[in-house]
Design a protein around this motif. Structure first.
Motif, PDB file in Angstrom:
ATOM      1  N   UNK A   1       0.834  -1.203   0.000  1.00 22.41           N
ATOM      2  CA  UNK A   1       0.000   0.000   0.000  1.00 22.41           C
ATOM      3  C   UNK A   1       0.867   1.251   0.000  1.00 22.41           C
ATOM      4  N   UNK A   2       1.804   1.262  -0.948  1.00 21.61           N
ATOM      5  CA  UNK A   2       2.653   2.435  -1.073  1.00 21.61           C
ATOM      6  C   UNK A   2       1.829   3.660  -1.463  1.00 21.61           C
ATOM      7  N   UNK A   3       2.286   4.805  -1.021  1.00 26.66           N
ATOM      8  CA  UNK A   3       1.564   6.051  -1.294  1.00 26.66           C
ATOM      9  C   UNK A   3       1.551   6.340  -2.792  1.00 26.66           C
ATOM     10  N   UNK A   4       0.411   6.777  -3.289  1.00 23.77           N
ATOM     11  CA  UNK A   4       0.270   7.148  -4.693  1.00 23.77           C
ATOM     12  C   UNK A   4       0.648   8.612  -4.856  1.00 23.77           C
ATOM     13  N   UNK A   5       1.517   8.894  -5.783  1.00 22.77           N
ATOM     14  CA  UNK A   5       1.938  10.269  -6.061  1.00 22.77           C
ATOM     15  C   UNK A   5       0.833  10.960  -6.852  1.00 22.77           C
ATOM     16  N   UNK A   6       0.121  11.879  -6.209  1.00 23.09           N
ATOM     17  CA  UNK A   6      -1.017  12.539  -6.857  1.00 23.09           C
ATOM     18  C   UNK A   6      -0.587  13.378  -8.053  1.00 23.09           C
ATOM     19  N   UNK A   7       0.615  13.922  -8.017  1.00 28.75           N
ATOM     20  CA  UNK A   7       1.089  14.698  -9.158  1.00 28.75           C
ATOM     21  C   UNK A   7       1.270  13.806 -10.384  1.00 28.75           C
ATOM     22  N   UNK A   8       1.792  12.610 -10.169  1.00 24.83           N
ATOM     23  CA  UNK A   8       1.973  11.667 -11.282  1.00 24.83           C
ATOM     24  C   UNK A   8       0.616  11.231 -11.817  1.00 24.83           C
ATOM     25  N   UNK A   9      -0.313  10.898 -10.926  1.00 22.13           N
ATOM     26  CA  UNK A   9      -1.642  10.475 -11.350  1.00 22.13           C
ATOM     27  C   UNK A   9      -2.349  11.593 -12.115  1.00 22.13           C
ATOM     28  N   UNK A  10      -2.212  12.814 -11.641  1.00 23.94           N
ATOM     29  CA  UNK A  10      -2.808  13.954 -12.343  1.00 23.94           C
ATOM     30  C   UNK A  10      -2.203  14.118 -13.725  1.00 23.94           C
ATOM     31  N   UNK A  11      -0.888  13.947 -13.819  1.00 23.68           N
ATOM     32  CA  UNK A  11      -0.224  14.057 -15.120  1.00 23.68           C
ATOM     33  C   UNK A  11      -0.738  12.987 -16.078  1.00 23.68           C
ATOM     34  N   UNK A  12      -0.899  11.771 -15.608  1.00 22.18           N
ATOM     35  CA  UNK A  12      -1.440  10.697 -16.434  1.00 22.18           C
ATOM     36  C   UNK A  12      -2.858  11.030 -16.882  1.00 22.18           C
ATOM     37  N   UNK A  13      -3.650  11.542 -15.958  1.00 21.66           N
ATOM     38  CA  UNK A  13      -5.042  11.852 -16.266  1.00 21.66           C
ATOM     39  C   UNK A  13      -5.146  12.998 -17.276  1.00 21.66           C
ATOM     40  N   UNK A  14      -4.348  14.038 -17.080  1.00 27.19           N
ATOM     41  CA  UNK A  14      -4.433  15.205 -17.951  1.00 27.19           C
ATOM     42  C   UNK A  14      -3.866  14.935 -19.340  1.00 27.19           C
ATOM     43  N   UNK A  15      -3.051  13.895 -19.498  1.00 29.27           N
ATOM     44  CA  UNK A  15      -2.563  13.553 -20.837  1.00 29.27           C
ATOM     45  C   UNK A  15      -3.703  13.141 -21.749  1.00 29.27           C
ATOM     46  N   UNK A  16      -4.859  12.804 -21.162  1.00 29.39           N
ATOM     47  CA  UNK A  16      -6.039  12.396 -21.929  1.00 29.39           C
ATOM     48  C   UNK A  16      -7.154  13.445 -21.835  1.00 29.39           C
ATOM     49  N   UNK A  17      -6.782  14.683 -21.599  1.00 31.94           N
ATOM     50  CA  UNK A  17      -7.773  15.746 -21.439  1.00 31.94           C
ATOM     51  C   UNK A  17      -8.715  15.823 -22.641  1.00 31.94           C
ATOM     52  N   UNK A  18      -8.169  15.577 -23.830  1.00 31.19           N
ATOM     53  CA  UNK A  18      -8.984  15.649 -25.056  1.00 31.19           C
ATOM     54  C   UNK A  18     -10.126  14.646 -25.051  1.00 31.19           C
ATOM     55  N   UNK A  19      -9.971  13.535 -24.319  1.00 31.51           N
ATOM     56  CA  UNK A  19     -11.032  12.525 -24.275  1.00 31.51           C
ATOM     57  C   UNK A  19     -12.203  12.969 -23.407  1.00 31.51           C
ATOM     58  N   UNK A  20     -11.937  13.891 -22.479  1.00 30.31           N
ATOM     59  CA  UNK A  20     -12.987  14.326 -21.565  1.00 30.31           C
ATOM     60  C   UNK A  20     -12.753  15.731 -21.076  1.00 30.31           C
ATOM     61  N   UNK A  21     -13.059  16.737 -21.889  1.00 30.46           N
ATOM     62  CA  UNK A  21     -12.759  18.117 -21.510  1.00 30.46           C
ATOM     63  C   UNK A  21     -13.739  18.722 -20.506  1.00 30.46           C
TER      64      UNK A  21
END
Length: 645
Positions: free
Chosen positions: A13-33
């Motif tokens: 249960x290592x801590x999830x880096x929210x900045x990394x997760x946000x970066x992954x999510x925003x790379x697909x911004x075009x799919x859901x603006x």
């Protein structure tokens, strides 16, 4: 339509880096603006980008069950959600939204991994069950929606709708899979379950993946497949009547929307049939969108106009110039993997047009595979008759020799190309169909690859993809066999990939009523003579549509959605092609034989051979190397987002 992504610690249960997760999510911004959301807890992070279609006010994601122990991020549509809600309510589940997404969490609680068998739609989703420490991934039956995943060496599991979101994590090794390169140069795409990178995979269509923390990584599990029984006893009239009913149902389900809805209208049989049925189901005029080409050889706009006028649609047309070739790097950034179908250019443009007027568009995609519409099907059946007249042991040496020595005649219609016919007759059915479907055929691929790259391949050939599916087809019927192969390869890897990325680039949802799995299951019970009869393709569909569409639409030669590559590479793109392929990234890769590339260009420019397809395939691979391998994909995505938002 949306984008999903996530990070899961499979070991602890290592801590999830929210900045990394946000970066992954925003790379697909075009799919859901429209909206974005994250769910983060110990060892698990889920991301979602939303394109709002249904339940605009309360359908935000991630979405939870009553006590928030189950969480889902979802891309797609569950078309039968309104039928599932009362069934789940009767089991005691309480709904807080009117969205199809909430059906998924309660269906998981009620039916577990079998929940996907109850869903009718296009989907890719990831569901986290905290009580069972389980991550559950699923993809729809026909692979309409994509889903990539990777397990890193430290036990971190990544997933995303597009490969770019997995790459955005920063921990995925960008080591190219040589077998994926071979599949690309043979087929024009990397076939499921591979991705272009060794460390990442695609979840195959009609598969789920259940990962439990602390347990070994499992294999994907198949939950559906089409079986061609061909045993229905129906007259032509009975089959036409049932087909019309099933088409109406499939289209009606896909017209549920809280945002503007329309359809692509190319002027071909499939899209025209969809528009005709939509017009009968809608109280308002249907919005239709068409692309016209300045080159008359590729222009079907007049046929689309005939259908639009007949059904009084709100018809929108835009002209695409014949030299619309400035999308090469944009496409590479969209597709993430090398992708060589040049019709991605007009597909991108028609999605761009449609998004100006609607948020959801119905298409005729899938009709050629399900109804038997490709010209190659008719030619394959003719070859099968000839192959059946002589044992393979005699055919292979005889026609193999004739095919080797007979001169190549690309300029002639295929039926008169003796070399092509002889090569086909020297093979068994699967080998011959693979030969037909290969963008660059085996002799040229062998010459094109460098010795070092061939050593990396270790004898692998992309024909193994076709052989794998042929062994699972469970049919000896010649047409059913290649329909089965196409449904698991070309439809998923080429058609659905093309439409998903092109539409999502413009935040447009595309729905495919001809890929409804109930419709496909029913069509698979019909004898092949109802799909191909007397040399006429799509016999049943055309017969059923005769009361609805002019015969000039249905019984004219098929044109396709093509671009004039041959002229581009001898004219306006000549120098660019030479600079790219003879002194660019593709040469530096060490995978190819520069002398053969030079020969291909010389033969094409002199008109000795039409090598437009191999040249385009090489160009798009070079664009992949520059835009993705060299880390430029984030820049391309930012440019695209600024242009579309």
């Amino acid at each position: 339509m949306c984008g999903i992504t996530g990070i899961f610690d499979t070991q602890g249960k290592r801590e999830i880096d929210c900045k990394v997760l946000t970066r992954m999510n925003e790379s697909q911004h075009h799919r859901g603006p429209d909206e974005g959301g994250l769910h983060v807890e110990a060892g698990i992070g889920l991301g979602h980008r939303r394109l709002s279609i249904i339940d605009l006010s309360t359908g935000q994601q991630p979405l939870y069950n009553e006590d928030q122990s189950v969480c889902v991020v979802f891309n797609g549509e569950i078309y039968n959600y309104q039928q599932l809600i009362p069934e789940l309510q009767a089991l005691g589940h309480v709904f807080h939204t009117r969205s199809d997404t909430e059906v998924i969490v309660h269906a998981w609680e009620a039916w577990g991994e079998d929940c996907v068998k109850r869903f009718r739609g296009m989907f890719a989703f990831a569901l986290w069950d905290r009580n069972h420490q389980t991550l559950f991934l699923a993809r729809d039956r026909l692979g309409v929606k994509p889903l990539y995943y990777a397990l890193l060496q430290d036990g971190t599991f990544l997933f995303g709708s597009e490969l770019k979101s997995v790459l955005a994590h920063g921990g995925l090794p960008r080591e190219i899979d040589p077998c994926a390169v071979e599949e690309y140069f043979a087929l024009g795409y990397v076939a499921e379950p591979r991705s272009i990178f060794k460390a990442a995979k695609k979840l195959p269509p009609a598969h789920t993946l259940t990962i439990r923390r602390g347990q070994a990584m499992p294999f994907p599990v198949e939950y559906w497949d089409v079986r061609f029984s061909l045993d229905a006893k129906l007259t032509d009239n009975e089959a036409c009547h049932q087909l019309e009913e099933r088409l109406n149902e499939s289209i009606r389900l896909r017209m549920i929307s809280e945002v503007p809805l329309g359809a692509f209208l190319s002027g071909g049989v499939d899209s025209s049939a969809v528009v005709a049925m939509m017009a009968g189901l809608s109280a308002e005029p249907v919005n239709t969108c068409s692309i016209a080409f300045s080159d008359p050889a590729y222009n079907e706009a007049e046929f689309a106009k005939i259908v639009a006028n007949r059904y009084r649609t709100n018809h929108h047309v835009e002209m695409v110039q014949s030299d619309d070739f400035d999308l090469i790097d944009t496409l590479a950034g969209l597709y993430d993997e090398p992708y060589a179908d040049s019709s991605a250019i007009p597909t991108y443009r028609v999605c761009q047009l449609a998004r100006k007027h609607v948020t959801v568009a119905l298409s005729g995609d899938g009709g050629d595979e399900t109804f038997g519409g490709y010209r190659r099907y008719r030619l394959h059946l003719l070859e099968e008759k000839m192959r059946s007249a002589m044992p393979l042991g005699l055919r292979r040496p005889l026609f193999g020799a004739l095919g080797h020595w007979y001169p190549k005649a690309n300029w002639a219609p295929r039926v008169f190309r003796g070399k092509t016919t002889f090569e086909a007759l020297a093979r068994n059915s699967v080998e011959a169909y693979f030969h037909t479907m290969s963008l660059i055929r085996e002799p040229m691929r062998s010459k094109l690859y460098s010795n070092a790259f061939k050593s990396e391949l270790g004898g692998y050939s992309a024909i193994q993809v076709f052989q794998y599916h042929a062994e699972r087809a469970n049919t000896d019927d010649p047409l059913a066999l290649i329909q089965y192969i196409d449904t698991h390869t070309y439809l998923v890897g080429d058609i659905n990939t093309k439409v998903d990325r092109a539409s999502m680039a413009h935040s447009l949802e595309v729905r495919e009523p001809l890929m409804d799995h109930h419709l496909i299951e029913w069509l698979a019970t019909l004898p092949s003579s109802m799909k191909m009869r007397g040399g006429e393709s799509k016999f049943l569909l055309k017969k059923a549509m005769e009361p609805h569409l002019p015969k000039d639409i249905m019984y004219r030669p098929k044109m396709g959605f093509a671009v004039p590559l041959d002229r581009w590479f001898r004219g306006p793109l000549r120098q660019r092609v030479r600079d790219t392929l003879l002194d660019g990234r593709i040469v530096d890769s060490g995978m190819f034989n520069p002398a053969i590339i030079h020969q291909i260009l010389e033969q094409h420019e002199s008109r000795a051979r039409d090598h437009s397809t191999p040249i385009w395939t090489l160009l798009m691979f070079d664009a992949f190397l520059r835009c993705v391998m060299d880390g430029q994909e984030s820049r391309e995505v930012r440019v695209l987002e600024n242009a579309t938002i």
